[in-house]
Scaffold this active site. Structure first.
Site, PDB file in Angstrom:
ATOM      1  N   GLY A  56       2.964   5.274   4.403  1.00  0.00           N
ATOM      2  CA  GLY A  56       2.064   5.305   3.354  1.00  0.00           C
ATOM      3  C   GLY A  56       2.018   6.468   2.267  1.00  0.00           C
ATOM      4  O   GLY A  56       1.467   6.962   2.078  1.00  0.00           O
ATOM      5  N   SER A  57       2.593   7.856   2.362  1.00  0.00           N
ATOM      6  CA  SER A  57       2.734   8.942   2.532  1.00  0.00           C
ATOM      7  C   SER A  57       3.127   8.594   1.003  1.00  0.00           C
ATOM      8  O   SER A  57       1.644  10.131   0.274  1.00  0.00           O
ATOM      9  CB  SER A  57       3.835  10.185   2.595  1.00  0.00           C
ATOM     10  OG  SER A  57       4.850  10.121   2.687  1.00  0.00           O
ATOM     11  N   ASN A  58       3.426   8.516  -0.219  1.00  0.00           N
ATOM     12  CA  ASN A  58       3.965   8.053  -1.253  1.00  0.00           C
ATOM     13  C   ASN A  58       2.222   7.872  -1.332  1.00  0.00           C
ATOM     14  O   ASN A  58       1.626   8.591  -3.001  1.00  0.00           O
ATOM     15  CB  ASN A  58       4.818   7.716  -1.893  1.00  0.00           C
ATOM     16  CG  ASN A  58       5.727   8.741  -1.890  1.00  0.00           C
ATOM     17  OD1 ASN A  58       6.241   9.535  -2.673  1.00  0.00           O
ATOM     18  ND2 ASN A  58       6.402   8.011  -0.903  1.00  0.00           N
TER      19      ASN A  58
ATOM     20  N   MET B 178       8.711  -2.486   0.895  1.00  0.00           N
ATOM     21  CA  MET B 178      10.301  -3.517   0.771  1.00  0.00           C
ATOM     22  C   MET B 178      10.202  -5.212   0.354  1.00  0.00           C
ATOM     23  O   MET B 178      10.877  -5.632   1.470  1.00  0.00           O
ATOM     24  CB  MET B 178      10.067  -3.080   2.190  1.00  0.00           C
ATOM     25  CG  MET B 178       9.894  -1.395   2.328  1.00  0.00           C
ATOM     26  SD  MET B 178      10.482  -0.116   0.978  1.00  0.00           S
ATOM     27  CE  MET B 178      12.243  -0.426   1.624  1.00  0.00           C
ATOM     28  N   ARG B 179       9.415  -5.351  -0.667  1.00  0.00           N
ATOM     29  CA  ARG B 179       9.808  -6.425  -0.443  1.00  0.00           C
ATOM     30  C   ARG B 179       9.877  -6.957  -2.104  1.00  0.00           C
ATOM     31  O   ARG B 179       9.442  -6.220  -2.990  1.00  0.00           O
ATOM     32  CB  ARG B 179       8.184  -7.013  -1.086  1.00  0.00           C
ATOM     33  CG  ARG B 179       8.101  -8.925  -0.498  1.00  0.00           C
ATOM     34  CD  ARG B 179       6.851  -9.318   0.411  1.00  0.00           C
ATOM     35  NE  ARG B 179       6.457  -9.244   1.651  1.00  0.00           N
ATOM     36  CZ  ARG B 179       7.301  -9.223   2.102  1.00  0.00           C
ATOM     37  NH1 ARG B 179       7.798 -10.501   2.200  1.00  0.00           N
ATOM     38  NH2 ARG B 179       7.215  -9.866   3.564  1.00  0.00           N
ATOM     39  N   LEU B 180      10.898  -7.699  -2.467  1.00  0.00           N
ATOM     40  CA  LEU B 180      11.281  -7.969  -4.013  1.00  0.00           C
ATOM     41  C   LEU B 180      10.082  -8.841  -4.794  1.00  0.00           C
ATOM     42  O   LEU B 180       9.527  -9.569  -3.966  1.00  0.00           O
ATOM     43  CB  LEU B 180      12.459  -9.473  -4.502  1.00  0.00           C
ATOM     44  CG  LEU B 180      13.773  -9.454  -3.761  1.00  0.00           C
ATOM     45  CD1 LEU B 180      14.643 -10.437  -4.208  1.00  0.00           C
ATOM     46  CD2 LEU B 180      13.656  -7.895  -5.411  1.00  0.00           C
ATOM     47  N   ILE B 181       9.863  -7.711  -6.122  1.00  0.00           N
ATOM     48  CA  ILE B 181       8.695  -8.530  -7.078  1.00  0.00           C
ATOM     49  C   ILE B 181       9.544  -9.974  -7.813  1.00  0.00           C
ATOM     50  O   ILE B 181      10.505 -10.337  -8.502  1.00  0.00           O
ATOM     51  CB  ILE B 181       8.516  -7.559  -7.621  1.00  0.00           C
ATOM     52  CG1 ILE B 181       7.877  -6.194  -7.775  1.00  0.00           C
ATOM     53  CG2 ILE B 181       7.175  -7.970  -8.573  1.00  0.00           C
ATOM     54  CD1 ILE B 181       6.532  -6.633  -6.547  1.00  0.00           C
TER      55      ILE B 181
ATOM     56  N   HIS C 164      12.315   5.955  -5.658  1.00  0.00           N
ATOM     57  CA  HIS C 164      13.545   4.987  -4.708  1.00  0.00           C
ATOM     58  C   HIS C 164      14.124   6.613  -4.421  1.00  0.00           C
ATOM     59  O   HIS C 164      14.400   7.487  -5.044  1.00  0.00           O
ATOM     60  CB  HIS C 164      14.829   4.266  -5.726  1.00  0.00           C
ATOM     61  CG  HIS C 164      15.691   3.880  -3.932  1.00  0.00           C
ATOM     62  ND1 HIS C 164      15.597   2.986  -2.719  1.00  0.00           N
ATOM     63  CD2 HIS C 164      16.997   3.930  -4.130  1.00  0.00           C
ATOM     64  CE1 HIS C 164      16.772   2.774  -2.443  1.00  0.00           C
ATOM     65  NE2 HIS C 164      17.506   3.766  -2.571  1.00  0.00           N
TER      66      HIS C 164
END
Ligand code: GAR
Length: 179
Positions: A12-14, A81-84, A100
């Site tokens: 969660g740094s971003n 890290m999961r597809l929408i 990315h």
């Protein structure tokens, strides 16, 4: 300013870098033990933990309900890290962006920094793009290049990439959210 929700799965740094620059109304997280949850608590940002044991259609419907409760108008993926799936894509058409850690379309998917480092590229970087149904595909909004020097290790390169991410993402988001 549109109301923003950040989706994250990891450190969660971003998320934190964005939250320092822009008001984040909600965090959506799919990993109960992710460090990003602690950051949200510290920053007093409400969070929603997704139950991904359900079929995607169902848990995305849960997410949409939460987003609507909070009046969310825009979504920024930051290490989610999961597809929408179609459910969320249709509900938030052209309103989801992702960051990315490579110059897309090179080195998409997991471990973008390591993929570029192992390949031996001399220039890599970061990409902010709109999200579609693919993995790290979708129209590119902004990119920034990062040089890989002979002295760089995976660790030093990762640090440089993250530093650039933290600067670029909130800058791009600010521009989009005021429109
Ligand atoms: C970031 O480097 C982001 O670009 C990457 O995950 C990291 C999350 O770090 N995203 C992807 O690889 C998407 N395919 P953070 O949790 O410290 O913000």
């Amino acid at each position: 300013m549109k109301k923003l929700c950040v989706f994250a799965s990891g450190s969660g740094s971003n998320f934190e870098a964005i939250a320092r620059e822009i008001h984040v109304s909600l965090l959506v997280c799919d990993k109960p033990k992710a460090a990003v949850i602690e950051r949200a608590k510290r920053l007093k940002i409400p969070f929603f933990l997704v139950n991904t044991k359900k079929p995607r259609e169902d848990y995305e419907a849960d997410i949409i309900k939460k987003l609507n409760e909070h009046g969310i108008q825009f979504i920024a993926l930051a290490g989610y890290m999961r597809l929408i799936g179609e459910t969320l894509l249709n509900a938030f058409e052209n309103k989801i962006v992702n960051i990315h850690p490579s110059l897309l379309p090179s080195f998409a998917g997991k471990d973008g920094i390591k993929q570029a480092f192992d390949y031996g590229v001399k220039i890599t970087g970061i990409t902010v793009h709109y999200v579609d149904s693919g993995i790290d595909t979708g129209k590119i909004i902004e990119q920034a290049a990062v040089e890989v020097t002979n002295e760089d290790t995976l660790e030093t390169l990762s640090e440089k990439i993250h530093k650039e991410e933290h600067k670029l993402y909130s800058k791009v988001l600010k521009n989009i959210l005021i429109k």
